[in-house]
Design an enzyme around this catalytic site. Structure first.
Site, PDB file in Angstrom:
ATOM      1  N   GLY A 189      -2.185   8.064  -8.784  1.00  0.00           N
ATOM      2  CA  GLY A 189      -3.313   7.211  -8.430  1.00  0.00           C
ATOM      3  C   GLY A 189      -2.900   6.262  -7.333  1.00  0.00           C
ATOM      4  O   GLY A 189      -2.106   6.623  -6.460  1.00  0.00           O
ATOM      5  N   HIS A 237     -10.523   2.664  -1.114  1.00  0.00           N
ATOM      6  CA  HIS A 237     -10.707   2.362   0.306  1.00  0.00           C
ATOM      7  C   HIS A 237     -11.527   1.075   0.398  1.00  0.00           C
ATOM      8  O   HIS A 237     -12.578   1.024   1.028  1.00  0.00           O
ATOM      9  CB  HIS A 237     -11.376   3.525   1.043  1.00  0.00           C
ATOM     10  CG  HIS A 237     -10.613   3.944   2.255  1.00  0.00           C
ATOM     11  ND1 HIS A 237     -11.202   4.293   3.436  1.00  0.00           N
ATOM     12  CD2 HIS A 237      -9.272   4.055   2.477  1.00  0.00           C
ATOM     13  CE1 HIS A 237     -10.276   4.609   4.331  1.00  0.00           C
ATOM     14  NE2 HIS A 237      -9.103   4.475   3.766  1.00  0.00           N
ATOM     15  N   GLN A 242     -10.515   3.572   9.866  1.00  0.00           N
ATOM     16  CA  GLN A 242     -10.475   4.889  10.468  1.00  0.00           C
ATOM     17  C   GLN A 242     -11.873   5.449  10.696  1.00  0.00           C
ATOM     18  O   GLN A 242     -12.846   4.970  10.142  1.00  0.00           O
ATOM     19  CB  GLN A 242      -9.686   5.857   9.576  1.00  0.00           C
ATOM     20  CG  GLN A 242      -8.335   5.331   9.142  1.00  0.00           C
ATOM     21  CD  GLN A 242      -8.375   4.587   7.822  1.00  0.00           C
ATOM     22  OE1 GLN A 242      -9.340   3.905   7.507  1.00  0.00           O
ATOM     23  NE2 GLN A 242      -7.314   4.710   7.045  1.00  0.00           N
ATOM     24  N   SER A 295      -4.274  -1.097  -5.637  1.00  0.00           N
ATOM     25  CA  SER A 295      -4.944  -1.838  -4.570  1.00  0.00           C
ATOM     26  C   SER A 295      -4.918  -3.317  -4.928  1.00  0.00           C
ATOM     27  O   SER A 295      -5.759  -3.804  -5.683  1.00  0.00           O
ATOM     28  CB  SER A 295      -6.385  -1.345  -4.408  1.00  0.00           C
ATOM     29  OG  SER A 295      -7.056  -2.108  -3.429  1.00  0.00           O
ATOM     30  N   TYR A 346       4.484   0.147  -3.015  1.00  0.00           N
ATOM     31  CA  TYR A 346       4.256  -0.328  -4.384  1.00  0.00           C
ATOM     32  C   TYR A 346       5.343  -1.310  -4.823  1.00  0.00           C
ATOM     33  O   TYR A 346       5.728  -1.357  -5.993  1.00  0.00           O
ATOM     34  CB  TYR A 346       4.187   0.845  -5.372  1.00  0.00           C
ATOM     35  CG  TYR A 346       2.997   1.760  -5.192  1.00  0.00           C
ATOM     36  CD1 TYR A 346       1.911   1.393  -4.418  1.00  0.00           C
ATOM     37  CD2 TYR A 346       2.959   3.011  -5.805  1.00  0.00           C
ATOM     38  CE1 TYR A 346       0.818   2.227  -4.253  1.00  0.00           C
ATOM     39  CE2 TYR A 346       1.861   3.859  -5.637  1.00  0.00           C
ATOM     40  CZ  TYR A 346       0.799   3.454  -4.856  1.00  0.00           C
ATOM     41  OH  TYR A 346      -0.287   4.272  -4.692  1.00  0.00           O
ATOM     42  N   LYS A 390      -7.036  13.292  -8.360  1.00  0.00           N
ATOM     43  CA  LYS A 390      -6.502  11.975  -8.001  1.00  0.00           C
ATOM     44  C   LYS A 390      -7.656  11.040  -7.652  1.00  0.00           C
ATOM     45  O   LYS A 390      -8.729  11.487  -7.246  1.00  0.00           O
ATOM     46  CB  LYS A 390      -5.563  12.103  -6.789  1.00  0.00           C
ATOM     47  CG  LYS A 390      -4.757  10.847  -6.471  1.00  0.00           C
ATOM     48  CD  LYS A 390      -3.867  11.090  -5.265  1.00  0.00           C
ATOM     49  CE  LYS A 390      -2.985   9.876  -4.967  1.00  0.00           C
ATOM     50  NZ  LYS A 390      -2.171  10.077  -3.740  1.00  0.00           N
ATOM     51  N   GLN A 436      -7.936  10.365  11.134  1.00  0.00           N
ATOM     52  CA  GLN A 436      -8.191  11.247   9.992  1.00  0.00           C
ATOM     53  C   GLN A 436      -7.980  12.728  10.335  1.00  0.00           C
ATOM     54  O   GLN A 436      -7.768  13.092  11.484  1.00  0.00           O
ATOM     55  CB  GLN A 436      -9.628  11.029   9.517  1.00  0.00           C
ATOM     56  CG  GLN A 436      -9.891   9.615   9.037  1.00  0.00           C
ATOM     57  CD  GLN A 436      -9.161   9.301   7.751  1.00  0.00           C
ATOM     58  OE1 GLN A 436      -9.550   9.731   6.677  1.00  0.00           O
ATOM     59  NE2 GLN A 436      -8.090   8.542   7.851  1.00  0.00           N
ATOM     60  N   HIS A 459       0.821  -1.208   0.000  1.00  0.00           N
ATOM     61  CA  HIS A 459       0.000   0.000   0.000  1.00  0.00           C
ATOM     62  C   HIS A 459       0.857   1.262   0.000  1.00  0.00           C
ATOM     63  O   HIS A 459       0.490   2.265  -0.612  1.00  0.00           O
ATOM     64  CB  HIS A 459      -0.914  -0.014   1.229  1.00  0.00           C
ATOM     65  CG  HIS A 459      -2.049   0.950   1.151  1.00  0.00           C
ATOM     66  ND1 HIS A 459      -3.101   0.781   0.273  1.00  0.00           N
ATOM     67  CD2 HIS A 459      -2.304   2.096   1.826  1.00  0.00           C
ATOM     68  CE1 HIS A 459      -3.954   1.776   0.426  1.00  0.00           C
ATOM     69  NE2 HIS A 459      -3.494   2.588   1.357  1.00  0.00           N
ATOM     70  N   ARG A 463      -8.166  15.425   1.145  1.00  0.00           N
ATOM     71  CA  ARG A 463      -6.953  15.966   1.781  1.00  0.00           C
ATOM     72  C   ARG A 463      -5.781  15.965   0.811  1.00  0.00           C
ATOM     73  O   ARG A 463      -4.962  16.883   0.805  1.00  0.00           O
ATOM     74  CB  ARG A 463      -6.604  15.171   3.047  1.00  0.00           C
ATOM     75  CG  ARG A 463      -7.415  15.566   4.244  1.00  0.00           C
ATOM     76  CD  ARG A 463      -6.801  15.076   5.549  1.00  0.00           C
ATOM     77  NE  ARG A 463      -6.549  13.651   5.556  1.00  0.00           N
ATOM     78  CZ  ARG A 463      -7.476  12.722   5.755  1.00  0.00           C
ATOM     79  NH1 ARG A 463      -8.733  13.069   5.945  1.00  0.00           N
ATOM     80  NH2 ARG A 463      -7.164  11.441   5.766  1.00  0.00           N
TER      81      ARG A 463
END
Length: 744
Positions: free
Chosen positions: A540, A96, A241, A543, A52, A92, A315, A49, A117
């Protein structure tokens, strides 16, 4: 160094998601056995995550340059493209997925918070959001629970934060029963010259943590996102979160104000891996180090351990390096917005991160060795063509009988109008505020992509998210090339110019050779398609591990988020028919092809077929021709042919104005292929009679094939070959209300 009675072993490392050889490498880097806090740091920073490590070899092959690029892929929190007029657009998309599989409301909500964010950390004010969602069988109680939770999470967070959700996509397939996909996209506007950077430098410059307090929510979230979903995943709910959109709104305003003040050296949002990610990435980029006192971090719970503070993904937090001597400027701004602003450290020239708690050194690690492009491991995984691929290619349309007459055409039409993958997603969209900010130009007139006005300019951004995962599963390379092409086609059909993409690459376990083959193929397809359309990749996320021990991997789903620019508002094009009597044309060529269509997959029940007919050069010619038709004011509407084929495209163009249509099929093609096939490179347009000669001449000049289909009618029926297939009113009722019928 903190006292440890027993140091971690290779077994500890494996429990944290590290490989034995990675544990050995960590000992080589440190020159000793790491303590538990240090091992935890490496485990999250070297997770897929964050690092990469299983994908970067192939990601580097994607095109990343264009004259418009202001921030290149992977260099900042988001990509930034030059819009002209002194403006830039930061945009972007990120996933999740795992959090949403366990706790759909908070998982989706914090996905929205995190992507926004990333945008405002660049100094850009978010102006629009999209989302791309995948769920399992809608007849299952669990799927309904997931859909309701995810949609409410997105709506509640986005609506309260005050950014409109202007579009997206929702698809359903059994392969997503255990592992849904929740991909969130955001775009924001900044003034050139005001872009902030995720960097740290300048010995003695103070390091601040700002925003919410740090709690135990989200600890290990990055590692959690780097493993398969299993029965034990529910035990990891602390890795999900908890979001607070009202805090994020305050943080947005404070962040933009402090960036505008000129006192910021660097800033990064705390997403995956929290404090350790921000401190290490900013330090490595600036070739500096930091001394950080964890005792000064505002916490929600007492007696939090060092690794908990470092790895928490609570967060609405940022890490900011401020120019020394301007600390009071930062504190006053965050006091004004009633947010925490605590100095927790200073920048050093050591290139190391030293973390202290209560005066004790608890971790000492080199920044560079933690990050992507530095010491983080890089792997070239084995890949192997799966057995199903050649089986899918064996399908021939001749193996099934064509539709025999009007009754069977009617049955297919009614099936598709009421299919969750094709029908209106109105039930979802109406839970999102799409009008706040007064910029959404699609509110009363739909188009293939969302068109959002940039205030203070004549320009609009044109944005879309696209991917048909059935096509990618059938052929990863061609299927992903189609995803890019469809995104570009949607922007062209809305009057925009495609300029760049962001991607969200959702795949199964990269250690499975057949899964990695899908990933490699998708990258190859994305590369050639992006090069054809001149849309470089700005960033990007990847996942992996979207699979379960029982169900296996999800379909490969490389979601494409594309940004286009509409310079002249008069060139905006919509998909709705405008008047009875207008002529209906198909630009592009029909084909005897039903491969991977919803018709073949769900009506005929044939899951194994190749990708739909697609030729990249043909697609580029089509898009160039449609763009010219729009700028020359020769067409009244444009809608690309995609899910459900030509019939659904006709119905979707007729519904907004409550029109009917009367068309004729072409005897050169099978009825099922002509009406319900999903061959690519086709756009349905309507033309005013007085523009017809000029319209046809333009297409002949460009050498693009076209055909006359029929006319827009005031008669409230959908007529094919002089037979009423369905009444317009009943078609719209079914199309609009099917999804709500499943969920309410």
């Amino acid at each position: 160094m903190e006292h440890q009675e027993t140091l971690p072993t290779v077994e500890t490392a494996k429990k944290l998601g590290l490989l034995p050889e990675e544990f050995e490498r960590i000992q080589e880097i440190l020159g000793r056995v790491p303590n538990f806090t240090e091992l935890s740091i490496f485990s999250v920073m070297w997770s897929e995550h964050c690092s990469y490590k299983n994908s970067i070899v192939w990601l580097k092959k994607l095109p990343k340059d264009s004259p418009r690029m202001l921030a290149k892929a992977g260099e900042e929190n988001a990509g930034v493209v030059d819009l002209g007029d002194g403006l830039g657009c930061a945009f972007k998309i990120e996933s999740h997925n795992h959090p949403s599989a366990l706790e759909p409301y908070q998982g989706a909500a914090t996905g929205v918070g995190g992507i926004n964010r990333d945008i405002f950390t660049m100094g850009a004010r978010p102006i629009a959001q999209l989302n791309s969602l995948r769920f399992g069988n809608l007849n299952l109680a669990k799927t309904k629970w997931l859909v309701k939770g995810v949609v409410k999470g997105i709506g509640d967070y986005g609506n309260a934060f005050g950014i409109p959700t202007v579009g997206g996509e929702v698809q359903f397939d059994d392969c997503y029963n255990v592992n849904p996909l929740v991909n969130a996209f955001s775009a924001g506007i900044l003034k050139k010259g005001k872009m902030a950077s995720a960097i740290s430098y300048g010995v003695g410059n103070p390091v601040f943590i700002v925003g919410s307090a740090t709690g135990k929510d989200g600890i290990g979230g990055a590692s959690f996102a780097s493993e398969d979903i299993s029965e034990k995943s529910s035990e990891k709910l602390p890795a999900v979160q908890v979001g607070d959109p009202f805090q994020e709104k305050l943080l947005l305003e404070a962040t933009l104000e402090i960036i505008d003040s000129g006192c910021v050296i660097g800033i990064q949002d705390m997403g995956a891996a929290g404090i350790i990610c921000s401190t290490s990435e900013m330090s490595a980029k600036g070739e500096h180090g930091m001394d950080i006192d964890l005792s000064k971090v505002p916490t929600r719970q007492p007696n939090m351990k060092p690794f908990e503070i470092l790895l928490s993904e609570s967060q609405e937090r940022m890490l900011i390096v401020v120019e020394k001597g301007k600390e009071d400027i930062a504190k006053k701004i965050f006091d004004k917005w009633d947010l925490n602003c605590e100095q927790i450290g200073v920048v050093t020239d050591t290139k190391r991160l030293n973390f202290y708690q209560d005066g004790v050194l608890v971790a000492d690690v080199p920044a560079e060795d933690l990050v992507l492009g530095g010491g983080a491991p890089v792997y070239q995984r084995e890949y192997r063509e799966p057995a199903y691929y050649q089986e899918y290619k064996k399908f021939k349309i001749e193996s099934i009988a064509d539709l025999s007459g009007t009754d069977e055409i009617r049955k297919v039409a009614e099936h598709l109008l009421s299919h969750p993958n094709v029908c209106s997603k109105k039930w979802v969209a109406e839970q999102y505020d799409s009008t706040i900010g007064r910029a959404n130009r699609n509110t009363n007139s739909p188009s293939d992509a969302a068109v959002v006005k940039v205030h203070g300019s004549e320009k609009s951004i044109v944005i879309t998210v696209d991917c048909n995962s059935r096509y990618v599963n059938a052929d990863p390379e061609e299927g992903c090339a189609i995803a890019v092409a469809e995104a570009s086609r949607n922007i062209i059909c809305s009057g925009g110019e495609p300029v760049a993409i962001t991607n969200c690459l959702n795949f199964g376990n990269p250690y499975v050779p057949e899964v990695y083959w899908q990933f490699v193929g998708a990258i190859k397809g994305m590369k050639k398609s992006c090069e054809t359309f001149g849309t470089p990749v700005t960033g990007g996320n990847v996942s992996f591990y979207n699979q379960s021990s029982d169900e296996g991997p999800v379909f490969p789903t490389p979601t494409i988020g594309m940004l286009g620019i509409l310079d002249n508002p008069e060139n905006r094009m919509t998909l709705d028919f405008k008047a009875a009597g207008d002529l209906i044309y198909l630009v592009g060529a029909s084909k005897n092809d039903v491969n991977s269509s919803e018709y073949l997959y769900s009506y005929r029940g044939i899951k194994a077929s190749g990708h739909p007919a697609f030729d990249l050069a043909e697609e580029k010619s089509l898009q160039d021709a449609v763009s010219k038709l729009i700028s020359s004011k020769l067409i009244a509407s444009a809608h690309d042919v995609s899910d459900g084929g030509l019939f659904i495209t006709l119905a979707e163009s007729a519904m907004p104005g409550q029109f009917g249509f009367a068309i004729n099929t072409d005897a050169a093609f099978r009825k099922d292929a002509f009406l319900f096939g999903e061959a690519q490179s086709r756009v349905l347009v309507s033309v005013k009679a007085d523009k017809l000669a000029e319209f046809e001449k333009a297409l002949q000049t460009d050498g693009v094939r076209y055909s006359a289909l029929g006319t827009v009618t005031s008669d409230p029926n959908y007529v094919i070959d002089s037979e009423v297939i369905v009444a317009a009113k009943s078609a719209k009722e079914v199309y609009d209300n099917t999804l709500e019928g499943y969920l309410v």
